[in-house]
Design a protein around this motif. Sequence first.
Motif, mmCIF file in Angstrom:
data_model
loop_
_atom_site.group_PDB
_atom_site.id
_atom_site.type_symbol
_atom_site.label_atom_id
_atom_site.label_comp_id
_atom_site.label_asym_id
_atom_site.label_seq_id
_atom_site.Cartn_x
_atom_site.Cartn_y
_atom_site.Cartn_z
ATOM 1 N N ARG A 184 46.466 37.473 34.150
ATOM 2 C CA ARG A 184 46.829 38.833 33.401
ATOM 3 C C ARG A 184 48.079 38.278 32.355
ATOM 4 N N ARG A 190 46.904 36.285 29.335
ATOM 5 C CA ARG A 190 45.786 36.829 28.938
ATOM 6 C C ARG A 190 44.528 35.851 28.760
ATOM 7 N N SER A 192 41.035 35.750 30.543
ATOM 8 C CA SER A 192 40.096 36.716 31.438
ATOM 9 C C SER A 192 39.466 36.027 32.520
ATOM 10 N N PHE A 208 40.731 42.240 37.687
ATOM 11 C CA PHE A 208 40.719 42.947 36.543
ATOM 12 C C PHE A 208 39.982 42.299 35.692
ATOM 13 N N ASP A 239 40.547 49.023 35.321
ATOM 14 C CA ASP A 239 40.567 47.661 34.827
ATOM 15 C C ASP A 239 39.620 46.614 35.304
ATOM 16 N N TRP A 272 42.671 43.736 28.017
ATOM 17 C CA TRP A 272 43.826 43.971 26.790
ATOM 18 C C TRP A 272 43.171 44.597 25.451
#
Length: 534
Positions: free
Chosen positions: A374, A377, A379, A408, A469, A488
């Motif tokens: 996270r 960034r 995924s 998430f 999320d 995000w």
Amino acid sequence: MSRPQQPSSLDNGRVLLVSGLWPYDTVDEKKAVGRLNIFHNPELREGITELVGATSVYDIALRGEEDDRPLFRPSTASEPTLVSVALKSLLPEDTEVTDCELADLLHCDGSADSGLPAAARNAVCLLSTSYVTNFPDLRKVIDRLREMSAGYIVAGGYLATRNPETVLDCGADAVVVGDAEESIPALLRCLPRMDDWSGVPNLWYTTEGGGKAYTFDRMVPLDSIPVTIPGGDLSGISVPYESMRGCPYKCAFCSYPLVSTKWRFKSAEKLLADWQAIERSGAKEIIALDSTFTIPPKRLRDFLDLYHEAGLTIPWGAYSRVTPLRNEETVIQLKRANNRWLSIGFESGSQRMLDLMKKGTRLKDAYPALAHLRRHRVSPWSNFIIGYPGETEETIEATTSFMSEHIFGFYGIYVFNIRDRAMPVLSDPLANVHWEDVGSEWTHSTMDSGRATELRWRAYVRVCLANPDAINVDVFRGSNVEKEYGVWDPAFSALKHIEAWALRRIDPAAVTAEAGDDIEATERALRRRLVPLG
């Protein structure tokens, strides 16, 4: 050596390549969240377009985007499979090749307009079984090819490699097990005369008398295999890539390590050269389809450094275990090397279940791994199994809580499935699994497949409503969504509202029981976030 069975008619200069996913709309929805898919469920597709005022799902845009960028794009039609790309590279240049998606084959009505009957007639058919999960479905595929008068059917891939004799019983003429780089060219050279197959490695085939015979084993050095790149304009294409075969781990639910008799992998230098060639081709991204791209650690570190030093920029995704990602420096290196996403097999939120699965991972490593991903960034696509032998409502509760509180991005939650007869858990007397065939229903000491399906749905409903999320990938499968929108991204919250809306439309009682239902509020939120394109 036994003589192979003669085909009635064969045009060795024409090849039909059959690969790809099983038709989405025929997947058993009891075991999938597929009924929530807004592209394949007509009720949801029509409902969301009417709600937004768009003419189709693909005309929906996110409010506030300056260029009115569409939220969705279909992806399945333009994505080549690793099998089709690799097999084409093995065929003689003068071969007339026709690509056929598995879904298209099964949806084809046999009319001449489809073009498939003409392409299949008397052709050599190379059939990938990697996305066929049971023998009844395999028989459907082979029967359809016979209806179209296919000349000679050669099967390969996961299911065929693990069950070659059964695949022959299903109607295939021959089966390539494991490496095909030498087998396919040698087989095509031998097919016209059908008399001496002693030089074709890794081949099971049906003999003249209706029996079965095998040639011999041979493994190909992976660094010797030329990179395979699809033809045409690749600016919007994800190029599939393979960097290893086999697997060093012994997860009891997986027989993938048995597909290759030895775990082997390409060198970091080979990866760099191949990826440079793919980047020069203009491809949009690379998808590394290996079971675990992030091992061995030294190769990963060396490759990530080489990628950075060579100035590569092509984005990519891959599959990973959770263990390498507990190290933040590894995640930083991945991000620096333009890694966009990782599909991670968390499998369970219960350490007891992870131990029963012989997963070889620790639940406590998942927390720092998710935090690092996270922060930088990258995924995660998180994957979980419900109903593995030993599973109880208590262990499912632990998994549901873990998913609700910690994951998430996109995820999948799947009912334990008997993929093939070689799964190690099936021979474990303590697991006590009872089943009839690959893909069939099952029972074991603590649960059966029907109950697991119910509990899986209950777990999904809770995660959907509790975790803002996380989105189940099945809701948007067949589109660009999971590759392009991290948590995000401004579009992610709109996608989450669509998932919640779809669940309320399909199962309002479950939503009401879990959290109270207010579909009007969800629809108001969607109208604020989404607009028709243009």
